[in-house]
Design a protein around this motif. Structure first.
Motif, mmCIF file in Angstrom:
data_model
loop_
_atom_site.group_PDB
_atom_site.id
_atom_site.type_symbol
_atom_site.label_atom_id
_atom_site.label_comp_id
_atom_site.label_asym_id
_atom_site.label_seq_id
_atom_site.Cartn_x
_atom_site.Cartn_y
_atom_site.Cartn_z
ATOM 1 N N THR A 31 4.850 -3.262 -10.070
ATOM 2 C CA THR A 31 4.466 -3.444 -11.468
ATOM 3 C C THR A 31 3.975 -4.874 -11.660
ATOM 4 O O THR A 31 4.672 -5.821 -11.293
ATOM 5 N N ILE A 32 2.769 -5.006 -12.210
ATOM 6 C CA ILE A 32 2.168 -6.313 -12.457
ATOM 7 C C ILE A 32 1.763 -6.360 -13.931
ATOM 8 O O ILE A 32 0.987 -5.527 -14.389
ATOM 9 N N VAL A 33 2.314 -7.337 -14.648
ATOM 10 C CA VAL A 33 2.151 -7.406 -16.095
ATOM 11 C C VAL A 33 1.473 -8.710 -16.506
ATOM 12 O O VAL A 33 1.919 -9.793 -16.118
ATOM 13 N N GLY A 34 0.408 -8.604 -17.299
ATOM 14 C CA GLY A 34 -0.152 -9.752 -17.988
ATOM 15 C C GLY A 34 -1.003 -10.683 -17.149
ATOM 16 O O GLY A 34 -1.806 -10.260 -16.317
ATOM 17 N N ASP A 35 -0.812 -11.977 -17.355
ATOM 18 C CA ASP A 35 -1.675 -13.039 -16.830
ATOM 19 C C ASP A 35 -1.335 -13.375 -15.382
ATOM 20 O O ASP A 35 -0.813 -14.436 -15.069
ATOM 21 N N VAL A 36 -1.622 -12.415 -14.497
ATOM 22 C CA VAL A 36 -1.344 -12.548 -13.064
ATOM 23 C C VAL A 36 -2.666 -12.559 -12.319
ATOM 24 O O VAL A 36 -3.529 -11.721 -12.556
ATOM 25 N N THR A 37 -2.813 -13.503 -11.385
ATOM 26 C CA THR A 37 -3.971 -13.549 -10.496
ATOM 27 C C THR A 37 -3.470 -13.473 -9.064
ATOM 28 O O THR A 37 -2.575 -14.222 -8.677
ATOM 29 N N VAL A 38 -4.045 -12.561 -8.285
ATOM 30 C CA VAL A 38 -3.679 -12.400 -6.875
ATOM 31 C C VAL A 38 -4.941 -12.645 -6.054
ATOM 32 O O VAL A 38 -5.955 -11.971 -6.243
ATOM 33 N N GLY A 39 -4.863 -13.597 -5.117
ATOM 34 C CA GLY A 39 -6.019 -14.019 -4.343
ATOM 35 C C GLY A 39 -6.352 -13.139 -3.150
ATOM 36 O O GLY A 39 -5.615 -12.220 -2.780
ATOM 37 N N ALA A 40 -7.451 -13.466 -2.515
ATOM 38 C CA ALA A 40 -7.995 -12.700 -1.393
ATOM 39 C C ALA A 40 -7.011 -12.604 -0.238
ATOM 40 O O ALA A 40 -6.368 -13.582 0.132
ATOM 41 N N GLY A 41 -6.900 -11.398 0.320
ATOM 42 C CA GLY A 41 -6.096 -11.182 1.508
ATOM 43 C C GLY A 41 -4.600 -11.255 1.298
ATOM 44 O O GLY A 41 -3.839 -11.176 2.254
ATOM 45 N N SER A 42 -4.153 -11.404 0.062
ATOM 46 C CA SER A 42 -2.712 -11.456 -0.208
ATOM 47 C C SER A 42 -2.147 -10.042 -0.251
ATOM 48 O O SER A 42 -2.879 -9.055 -0.367
ATOM 49 N N SER A 43 -0.822 -9.942 -0.161
ATOM 50 C CA SER A 43 -0.174 -8.633 -0.195
ATOM 51 C C SER A 43 1.083 -8.705 -1.049
ATOM 52 O O SER A 43 1.879 -9.633 -0.925
ATOM 53 N N ILE A 44 1.209 -7.709 -1.912
ATOM 54 C CA ILE A 44 2.381 -7.546 -2.760
ATOM 55 C C ILE A 44 2.994 -6.219 -2.339
ATOM 56 O O ILE A 44 2.365 -5.164 -2.479
ATOM 57 N N TRP A 45 4.224 -6.247 -1.840
ATOM 58 C CA TRP A 45 4.810 -5.091 -1.175
ATOM 59 C C TRP A 45 5.582 -4.211 -2.139
ATOM 60 O O TRP A 45 5.688 -4.483 -3.325
ATOM 61 N N TYR A 46 6.120 -3.134 -1.612
ATOM 62 C CA TYR A 46 6.692 -2.047 -2.397
ATOM 63 C C TYR A 46 7.772 -2.519 -3.376
ATOM 64 O O TYR A 46 8.654 -3.289 -3.033
ATOM 65 N N ASN A 47 7.638 -2.022 -4.615
ATOM 66 C CA ASN A 47 8.635 -2.206 -5.672
ATOM 67 C C ASN A 47 8.848 -3.648 -6.103
ATOM 68 O O ASN A 47 9.937 -4.008 -6.546
ATOM 69 N N CYS A 48 7.828 -4.458 -6.023
ATOM 70 C CA CYS A 48 7.893 -5.809 -6.593
ATOM 71 C C CYS A 48 7.555 -5.748 -8.081
ATOM 72 O O CYS A 48 6.863 -4.839 -8.537
#
Length: 193
Positions: A31-48
């Motif tokens: 779940t990602i809420v609001g003013d979030v920026t995720v850059g190139a090649g990054s990874s956000i794993w299960y249930n974060c």
């Protein structure tokens, strides 16, 4: 930047929409809420959970946030009128079930399994916050330092072998994210998610 991912909860709030680079891997259940920026090649794993409802969260390139971690920030307060955004650099490793809140993690910083980093704390480049440690508000770790305990304090300087190990971890997660992205796409194609 893309704002739609299968199996991922992307929630706009206060006119802010999560911005995710097209090459980033975001695992289902996140779940990602609001003013979030995720850059190139990054990874956000299960249930974060990444919740930027009162300030911002910025994640650089090739950074990984491992399963079950919670990322948040703080809005303006009398103590911090400009708030406490969460700023995470490039090539950062954040271990499973970590909690990072309104702090700064510089390029190549490391947060161990189940560790906590609080508002205005700083994890410097090539520094490691040990598993289970709690870096309290405003504490600043120097480059190539290992801190541990609750509250965390400096234990020692990191040698070249430890720093190389962290770099290998970043490379492993970048490669593994590609395999998981393919597996998730295949599962979706097969109707499994």
């Amino acid at each position: 930047m893309t704002t739609s991912r299968p199996g991922v909860n992307l929630v706009p709030i206060h006119g802010k929409v999560p911005q995710i680079h097209e090459t980033a891997f975001i695992a289902p259940g996140t779940t990602i809420v609001g003013d979030v920026t995720v850059g190139a090649g990054s990874s956000i794993w299960y249930n974060c959970v990444l919740r930027a409802d009162v300030s911002s969260i910025v994640i650089g390139e090739r950074t990984n946030v491992q399963d079950g971690s919670v990322l948040h920030c703080d809005g303006p307060s009398p103590q911090y009128p400009e708030g406490c955004p969460l700023i995470i650099g490039d090539d950062v490793l954040i271990g499973h079930m970590a909690m990072v809140h309104g702090c700064i993690i510089e390029d190549r910083g490391f947060v161990g399994l189940g560790a906590i980093a609080m508002n205005r704390a700083v994890i410097a480049s090539d520094a490691m916050l040990a598993a289970g440690a709690m870096l309290t508000e405003g504490k600043v770790m120097g480059e190539r330092e290992l801190w541990g305990g609750r509250p965390a304090r400096k234990m020692r300087d990191l040698d070249d072998m430890a720093v190389m190990g962290m770099k290998l971890g970043v490379a492993h997660y970048a490669e593994n994210a590609k395999h998981h992205a393919d597996a998730v796409a295949q599962a979706i194609a097969n109707g499994a998610t």
